[in-house]
Design a protein around this motif. Structure first.
Motif, PDB file in Angstrom:
ATOM      1  N   PHE A   1       0.866  -1.195   0.096  1.00  0.00           N
ATOM      2  CA  PHE A   1      -0.057  -0.023  -0.172  1.00  0.00           C
ATOM      3  C   PHE A   1       0.840   1.205  -0.048  1.00  0.00           C
ATOM      4  N   MET A   2       1.895   1.219   0.843  1.00  0.00           N
ATOM      5  CA  MET A   2       2.818   2.396   0.915  1.00  0.00           C
ATOM      6  C   MET A   2       3.658   2.597  -0.295  1.00  0.00           C
ATOM      7  N   ARG A   3       4.207   1.519  -0.862  1.00  0.00           N
ATOM      8  CA  ARG A   3       4.756   1.755  -2.176  1.00  0.00           C
ATOM      9  C   ARG A   3       4.068   2.430  -3.169  1.00  0.00           C
ATOM     10  N   ASP A   4       2.788   1.808  -3.441  1.00  0.00           N
ATOM     11  CA  ASP A   4       1.828   2.405  -4.279  1.00  0.00           C
ATOM     12  C   ASP A   4       1.651   3.887  -4.171  1.00  0.00           C
ATOM     13  N   ALA A   5       1.357   4.169  -2.913  1.00  0.00           N
ATOM     14  CA  ALA A   5       0.870   5.402  -2.383  1.00  0.00           C
ATOM     15  C   ALA A   5       2.028   6.477  -2.897  1.00  0.00           C
ATOM     16  N   ASN A   6       3.390   6.119  -2.561  1.00  0.00           N
ATOM     17  CA  ASN A   6       4.696   6.737  -2.839  1.00  0.00           C
ATOM     18  C   ASN A   6       4.499   7.035  -4.347  1.00  0.00           C
ATOM     19  N   ALA A   7       4.318   5.924  -5.281  1.00  0.00           N
ATOM     20  CA  ALA A   7       4.580   6.018  -6.685  1.00  0.00           C
ATOM     21  C   ALA A   7       3.394   7.160  -7.333  1.00  0.00           C
ATOM     22  N   GLN A   8       2.300   7.137  -6.762  1.00  0.00           N
ATOM     23  CA  GLN A   8       1.264   8.069  -6.936  1.00  0.00           C
ATOM     24  C   GLN A   8       1.503   9.594  -6.649  1.00  0.00           C
ATOM     25  N   GLY A   9       2.583   9.849  -5.914  1.00  0.00           N
ATOM     26  CA  GLY A   9       2.956  11.188  -5.438  1.00  0.00           C
ATOM     27  C   GLY A   9       2.602  11.322  -4.091  1.00  0.00           C
ATOM     28  N   ARG A  10       2.086  10.509  -3.339  1.00  0.00           N
ATOM     29  CA  ARG A  10       1.534  11.036  -1.904  1.00  0.00           C
ATOM     30  C   ARG A  10       2.621  10.959  -1.152  1.00  0.00           C
ATOM     31  N   LYS A  11       2.847  11.806  -0.027  1.00  0.00           N
ATOM     32  CA  LYS A  11       3.907  11.863   0.767  1.00  0.00           C
ATOM     33  C   LYS A  11       3.533  11.111   2.123  1.00  0.00           C
ATOM     34  N   MET A  12       3.517   9.753   1.853  1.00  0.00           N
ATOM     35  CA  MET A  12       3.255   8.884   3.192  1.00  0.00           C
ATOM     36  C   MET A  12       4.573   8.125   3.342  1.00  0.00           C
ATOM     37  N   ALA A  13       4.767   7.775   4.427  1.00  0.00           N
ATOM     38  CA  ALA A  13       6.023   7.057   4.707  1.00  0.00           C
ATOM     39  C   ALA A  13       5.994   5.720   5.725  1.00  0.00           C
ATOM     40  N   LEU A  14       6.380   4.713   5.651  1.00  0.00           N
ATOM     41  CA  LEU A  14       6.255   3.505   6.698  1.00  0.00           C
ATOM     42  C   LEU A  14       7.612   3.283   7.339  1.00  0.00           C
ATOM     43  N   ILE A  15       7.519   3.127   8.557  1.00  0.00           N
ATOM     44  CA  ILE A  15       8.682   2.738   9.278  1.00  0.00           C
ATOM     45  C   ILE A  15       8.163   1.469  10.061  1.00  0.00           C
ATOM     46  N   ILE A  16       9.151   0.436   9.829  1.00  0.00           N
ATOM     47  CA  ILE A  16       8.931  -1.021  10.552  1.00  0.00           C
ATOM     48  C   ILE A  16      10.084  -1.246  11.585  1.00  0.00           C
ATOM     49  N   LEU A  17       9.807  -1.056  12.605  1.00  0.00           N
ATOM     50  CA  LEU A  17      10.521  -1.162  14.024  1.00  0.00           C
ATOM     51  C   LEU A  17      10.942  -2.637  14.129  1.00  0.00           C
ATOM     52  N   GLY A  18      10.043  -3.820  13.880  1.00  0.00           N
ATOM     53  CA  GLY A  18      10.188  -4.913  14.549  1.00  0.00           C
ATOM     54  C   GLY A  18       8.893  -5.352  15.797  1.00  0.00           C
ATOM     55  N   HIS A  19       8.351  -6.503  15.661  1.00  0.00           N
ATOM     56  CA  HIS A  19       7.529  -6.574  16.517  1.00  0.00           C
ATOM     57  C   HIS A  19       7.730  -6.407  17.701  1.00  0.00           C
ATOM     58  N   SER A  20       8.975  -7.038  18.331  1.00  0.00           N
ATOM     59  CA  SER A  20       9.176  -7.081  19.792  1.00  0.00           C
ATOM     60  C   SER A  20       9.789  -5.712  20.271  1.00  0.00           C
ATOM     61  N   LEU A  21      10.523  -5.258  19.417  1.00  0.00           N
ATOM     62  CA  LEU A  21      11.186  -3.835  19.641  1.00  0.00           C
ATOM     63  C   LEU A  21      10.271  -2.888  19.800  1.00  0.00           C
ATOM     64  N   SER A  22       9.221  -2.832  19.155  1.00  0.00           N
ATOM     65  CA  SER A  22       8.038  -1.894  19.183  1.00  0.00           C
ATOM     66  C   SER A  22       7.038  -1.875  20.483  1.00  0.00           C
ATOM     67  N   GLU A  23       7.044  -3.006  21.242  1.00  0.00           N
ATOM     68  CA  GLU A  23       6.259  -3.299  22.170  1.00  0.00           C
ATOM     69  C   GLU A  23       6.990  -3.520  23.475  1.00  0.00           C
ATOM     70  N   GLU A  24       8.390  -3.569  23.300  1.00  0.00           N
ATOM     71  CA  GLU A  24       9.247  -3.978  24.742  1.00  0.00           C
ATOM     72  C   GLU A  24       9.259  -2.636  25.568  1.00  0.00           C
ATOM     73  N   PRO A  25       9.121  -1.275  25.201  1.00  0.00           N
ATOM     74  CA  PRO A  25       8.942  -0.539  26.144  1.00  0.00           C
ATOM     75  C   PRO A  25       7.717  -0.515  26.941  1.00  0.00           C
ATOM     76  N   GLY A  26       6.729  -1.018  26.501  1.00  0.00           N
ATOM     77  CA  GLY A  26       5.439  -1.403  27.458  1.00  0.00           C
ATOM     78  C   GLY A  26       5.865  -2.344  28.584  1.00  0.00           C
ATOM     79  N   MET A  27       6.482  -3.405  28.325  1.00  0.00           N
ATOM     80  CA  MET A  27       6.962  -4.374  29.318  1.00  0.00           C
ATOM     81  C   MET A  27       7.743  -3.812  30.311  1.00  0.00           C
TER      82      MET A  27
END
Length: 292
Positions: free
Chosen positions: A238-264
């Protein structure tokens, strides 16, 4: 895994001692707790109602074991189990599954040698493992979201009411650099122009799924969507096509564990003063991958 529409929700007060069951109250006075008494105390202090069919059950060990020490973590990995034993901690509170599937079905693969050896290790050390997923996300504020914003120093910008907030603009590259430094992440995956400005941020830790991730990005008109993990044929495409269409949308993928570890990690700091005499330690389970 994060499945709820509200990122951290509103503030909630803690229950007073009178709300704690009498047997747990006696444990507090004696400064000695069973696993079940610790669980009851957590639910009472958080004013959490029972969740039908929850996955938050004991995965190994016994509810009646006397707790000598507690380790909080994302995954009760073999390494975390070994570290817990060295700390003389016999109760692991893990956010995600211990046996490689959502409901921790140990028979999902019959006679799985990895499952059997892990069970034997837990039994050898006398360690009880309790999953703390549904209830963690039920806290108000949601501890995963709160911990993430606290760790990234973005709590000051969050006003509640969903996944999205606005902060001072910086480039996508600078946003990535900030996340890597504040969360201790070596590598992230990105879709989008690294020079684009990012001010409107949508954050969904864990593995919420493509529908929720894409819906939030579209509805909230995010400059950047920050997630734990994706199915590569959903949000990333979805994000790849959004960028190809000229939309200024970005995606950052942190990793499952690393994104929720601060909660624990935040949960450990919340729990520690409530269990006088019981050591509470957070051990980050990290990610399973090597980057080559």
């Amino acid at each position: 895994m994060m499945k709820r529409r509200t990122f951290i929700g509103g503030a909630g007060s803690l229950a007073v001692l009178s709300a704690i069951p009498s047997f747990a109250k006696q444990a507090i006075l004696n400064k000695q707790y069973t696993v079940q008494q610790v669980i009851d105390l957590i639910l009472a202090e958080g004013k959490l109602s029972p969740i039908p069919n929850t996955v938050d059950t004991i995965k190994a060990g016994s509810a009646g074991n006397t707790v000598k020490g507690i380790v909080t973590t994302m995954f009760a990995t073999t390494d975390v189990i070994e570290q817990a034993n060295k700390l003389n901690a016999n109760f692991i509170i893990a956010h995600e599954p211990t046996f490689y599937n959502h409901v921790d079905d140990k028979q999902l693969v019959i006679n799985n040698p990895v499952v059997l050896q892990k069970l034997a290790l837990l039994d050898k050390y006398g360690i009880t493992v309790w999953r703390f997923h549904d209830y963690l996300h039920s806290f108000k504020p949601d501890f995963v979201g709160y911990g993430f914003l606290q760790k990234t120093n973005w709590l000051q910008y969050y006003k509640g009411g969903g996944f999205t907030f606005i902060k001072p603009a910086q480039t996508l590259q600078d946003t990535v650099t900030h996340l890597k430094k504040s969360l201790g992440i070596t590598h992230v995956r990105v879709v989008g122009n690294l020079s684009q400005p990012c001010q409107r941020i949508t954050i969904i830790p864990g593995a919420a799924g493509g529908k929720m991730q894409i819906s939030a990005a579209v509805a909230d008109k995010a400059d950047v969507l920050i997630v734990g993990e994706v199915s590569e044929w959903e949000t990333a495409e979805f994000m790849r096509d959004a960028n190809a269409q000229g939309r200024k949308m970005a995606l950052i993928i942190l990793g499952h564990s690393l994104s929720e570890e601060p909660g624990m990690e935040y949960f450990a700091t919340w729990l520690k003063p409530k269990l006088e005499g019981v050591p509470v330690t957070h051990i980050a389970s990290g990610e399973p991958f090597k980057w080559v």
